[in-house]
Motif scaffolding. Structure first.
Motif, PDB file in Angstrom:
ATOM      1  N   THR A   3      45.735  49.279  32.835  1.00 47.18           N
ATOM      2  CA  THR A   3      45.705  49.434  34.768  1.00 47.18           C
ATOM      3  C   THR A   3      44.893  47.765  35.125  1.00 47.18           C
ATOM      4  OG1 THR A   3      46.686  51.921  34.225  1.00 47.18           O
ATOM      5  CG2 THR A   3      45.428  50.518  36.130  1.00 47.18           C
ATOM      6  N   HIS A   4      45.919  47.614  35.997  1.00 46.38           N
ATOM      7  CA  HIS A   4      44.865  46.501  36.722  1.00 46.38           C
ATOM      8  C   HIS A   4      45.150  47.261  38.255  1.00 46.38           C
ATOM      9  CE1 HIS A   4      44.465  44.082  33.161  1.00 46.38           C
ATOM     10  NE2 HIS A   4      45.794  44.579  32.711  1.00 46.38           N
ATOM     11  N   VAL A   5      43.600  46.577  39.191  1.00 42.99           N
ATOM     12  CA  VAL A   5      44.141  46.838  40.830  1.00 42.99           C
ATOM     13  C   VAL A   5      43.859  45.047  40.532  1.00 42.99           C
ATOM     14  CG1 VAL A   5      42.274  46.976  42.126  1.00 42.99           C
ATOM     15  CG2 VAL A   5      42.504  48.493  39.743  1.00 42.99           C
ATOM     16  N   VAL A   6      44.873  45.239  41.681  1.00 40.45           N
ATOM     17  CA  VAL A   6      44.752  43.872  42.396  1.00 40.45           C
ATOM     18  C   VAL A   6      45.232  44.082  43.839  1.00 40.45           C
ATOM     19  CG1 VAL A   6      47.044  41.705  43.537  1.00 40.45           C
ATOM     20  CG2 VAL A   6      47.209  43.335  40.945  1.00 40.45           C
ATOM     21  N   ILE A   7      43.875  43.618  44.444  1.00 45.86           N
ATOM     22  CA  ILE A   7      43.952  43.830  46.202  1.00 45.86           C
ATOM     23  C   ILE A   7      45.065  42.531  46.860  1.00 45.86           C
ATOM     24  CG2 ILE A   7      42.096  44.178  47.999  1.00 45.86           C
ATOM     25  CD1 ILE A   7      40.117  45.314  45.200  1.00 45.86           C
ATOM     26  N   ARG A  28      47.410  49.128  40.009  1.00 48.86           N
ATOM     27  CA  ARG A  28      47.422  49.110  41.732  1.00 48.86           C
ATOM     28  C   ARG A  28      47.499  47.992  42.634  1.00 48.86           C
ATOM     29  NH1 ARG A  28      43.464  53.056  38.696  1.00 48.86           N
ATOM     30  NH2 ARG A  28      44.545  54.678  37.672  1.00 48.86           N
ATOM     31  N   MET A  29      48.614  48.019  43.782  1.00 45.24           N
ATOM     32  CA  MET A  29      48.212  47.018  44.484  1.00 45.24           C
ATOM     33  C   MET A  29      47.917  47.545  45.773  1.00 45.24           C
ATOM     34  SD  MET A  29      51.488  44.203  45.055  1.00 45.24           S
ATOM     35  CE  MET A  29      50.701  42.634  46.296  1.00 45.24           C
ATOM     36  N   LEU A  44      52.129  50.919  44.723  1.00 50.20           N
ATOM     37  CA  LEU A  44      51.279  50.884  46.471  1.00 50.20           C
ATOM     38  C   LEU A  44      50.190  51.569  46.826  1.00 50.20           C
ATOM     39  CD1 LEU A  44      54.950  49.111  47.640  1.00 50.20           C
ATOM     40  CD2 LEU A  44      52.960  47.791  46.324  1.00 50.20           C
ATOM     41  N   ILE A  45      49.409  51.077  46.553  1.00 57.66           N
ATOM     42  CA  ILE A  45      48.477  52.331  48.122  1.00 57.66           C
ATOM     43  C   ILE A  45      47.832  51.645  49.513  1.00 57.66           C
ATOM     44  CG2 ILE A  45      45.725  53.114  47.335  1.00 57.66           C
ATOM     45  CD1 ILE A  45      46.184  52.929  44.583  1.00 57.66           C
ATOM     46  N   ALA A  54      36.511  54.654  48.366  1.00 52.65           N
ATOM     47  CA  ALA A  54      37.801  54.852  47.995  1.00 52.65           C
ATOM     48  C   ALA A  54      38.130  53.901  46.893  1.00 52.65           C
ATOM     49  CB  ALA A  54      38.628  55.030  48.821  1.00 52.65           C
ATOM     50  N   LEU A  55      37.467  53.025  47.213  1.00 50.63           N
ATOM     51  CA  LEU A  55      38.252  51.336  46.445  1.00 50.63           C
ATOM     52  C   LEU A  55      37.766  52.165  44.773  1.00 50.63           C
ATOM     53  CD1 LEU A  55      39.960  49.214  46.157  1.00 50.63           C
ATOM     54  CD2 LEU A  55      37.587  47.738  46.779  1.00 50.63           C
ATOM     55  N   THR A  56      36.269  52.563  45.319  1.00 51.40           N
ATOM     56  CA  THR A  56      35.790  52.585  43.332  1.00 51.40           C
ATOM     57  C   THR A  56      36.481  54.055  42.699  1.00 51.40           C
ATOM     58  OG1 THR A  56      33.394  52.718  44.085  1.00 51.40           O
ATOM     59  CG2 THR A  56      33.823  53.733  41.704  1.00 51.40           C
ATOM     60  N   ALA A  57      37.087  54.824  43.665  1.00 56.83           N
ATOM     61  CA  ALA A  57      38.556  55.824  42.539  1.00 56.83           C
ATOM     62  C   ALA A  57      39.392  54.996  42.182  1.00 56.83           C
ATOM     63  CB  ALA A  57      38.834  56.549  43.471  1.00 56.83           C
ATOM     64  N   ILE A  58      40.449  53.896  42.956  1.00 56.34           N
ATOM     65  CA  ILE A  58      41.387  53.536  42.750  1.00 56.34           C
ATOM     66  C   ILE A  58      40.845  52.592  41.506  1.00 56.34           C
ATOM     67  CG2 ILE A  58      43.066  51.878  43.311  1.00 56.34           C
ATOM     68  CD1 ILE A  58      42.281  52.653  46.197  1.00 56.34           C
ATOM     69  N   ALA A  59      39.924  52.194  41.283  1.00 54.31           N
ATOM     70  CA  ALA A  59      39.232  51.283  40.220  1.00 54.31           C
ATOM     71  C   ALA A  59      39.066  51.492  38.949  1.00 54.31           C
ATOM     72  CB  ALA A  59      38.765  50.249  41.263  1.00 54.31           C
TER      73      ALA A  59
END
Length: 317
Positions: A3-7, A28-29, A44-45, A54-59
């Motif tokens: 899983t990767h997060v793209v901001i 998770r974009m 898409l988030i 919130a970003l910590t939870a997503i990451a």
């Protein structure tokens, strides 16, 4: 499946998310709008990345966070530090790695070819803040809190790019009109294709050799006039009529739009040669730059597709 997060949700963020997704990763974009590409592996988030909790939870659970966030150009000194600080803190708290998309502003005026070890000597507000965001992240890396790396791209080229070339040259060429440009026309300049930046971001995220330093994305070194003429040939239109905007004209435009005033800080990028060495990313990761004609052919194709998708007003009920 990693899983990767793209901001971010710009063209490079989209290209990066799709490269990861097509390789079988879950992405998770994250953007304030929650918009992005449609792909079964892309989630898409809609979140503001300034919300660290919130970003910590997503990451959490992600292998890598890609910071491709880009606030409004003229607001960088005020908006970038808290935003990037939130992203760094959330990445650290989640135990992920951080890959940052940077640019060449932090170097300031340079009279020779730019390498990754060229000092970050910018004195202008935008260049200084971009340099400081990297040094803050690098300090966290050296302290063992989080692994970080940065890919620094040149002025963007390609479908979906937002740059001086795309805004002022590309649009005029495709409309077969004259263009007035806030950049010299016949000086060598290193550009980066959107797809090449995305490929570099993904490559460094996968390689343990990348961490704790910056890398230049692959570059296409050409001139504004040469790129414009190539685009015109590919679009089958007449060679464009180009002229350089004067400082007085830019000042007048700045009275109506703050974007224009920001161009004076980066005049060293646009009114003298700016050539970047990308040999490190080529030699280390085996990456190469796209050819100019291939990138501009994608621009022409995307423009043609957009024109077809918009109905002729005369045919609408």
């Amino acid at each position: 499946m990693s899983t990767h997060v793209v901001i971010g949700r710009g063209a490079t963020a989209t290209a990066t998310a799709l490269l990861l997704a097509e390789a079988g990763n879950h992405v998770r974009m994250v953007s304030r709008s929650g918009l992005g590409p449609t792909h079964p592996n892309v989630e898409l988030i809609a979140r503001d990345a300034n919300d660290t909790r919130a970003l910590t939870a997503i990451a959490t659970g992600a292998t890598t966070v890609f910071n491709l966030a880009m606030p409004a150009y003229h607001t960088w000194p005020e908006t970038v530090p808290p935003l990037f600080g939130s992203i760094l803190a959330a990445t650290e708290a989640a135990g992920a790695d951080l890959v940052m998309l940077g640019n060449m502003y932090g170097y300031g005026p340079v009279d020779s070819v730019v390498h990754e070890d060229t000092p970050l000597a910018a004195t202008g507000s935008k260049g200084s803040v971009r340099a400081r965001m990297w040094t803050d992240a690098l300090a966290a890396h050296k302290a063992g809190r989080v692994r970080v790396t940065e890919v620094r791209a040149g002025q963007f080229l390609g479908a979906g790019a937002v740059s001086v070339f795309s805004l002022f040259v590309q649009s005029a060429v495709l409309a077969n009109t004259a263009a007035r440009v806030p950049q010299e026309l016949d000086l060598a300049h290193s550009f980066t294709a959107i797809g090449d930046a995305a490929a570099a971001l993904v490559a460094v995220a996968r390689d343990d050799r990348s961490w704790g330093r910056a890398w230049h994305a692959p570059v296409i070194t050409t001139t504004v006039r040469a790129a414009a003429n190539e685009l015109a040939a590919l679009a089958d239109v007449a060679p464009p009529e180009l002229a350089v905007l004067t400082d007085a004209e830019i000042t007048e435009l700045a009275a109506e739009d703050p974007f224009w005033a920001e161009l004076f800080e980066t005049k060293h990028l646009s009114h003298q040669e700016f050539v970047v060495d990308d040999s490190a990313v080529r030699d280390t990761f085996g990456l190469t730059a796209s050819t100019l004609d291939a990138v501009l052919a994608e621009v022409v194709e995307a423009d043609a597709a957009a024109r077809v998708s918009v109905p002729d007003a005369g045919s609408m009920p």
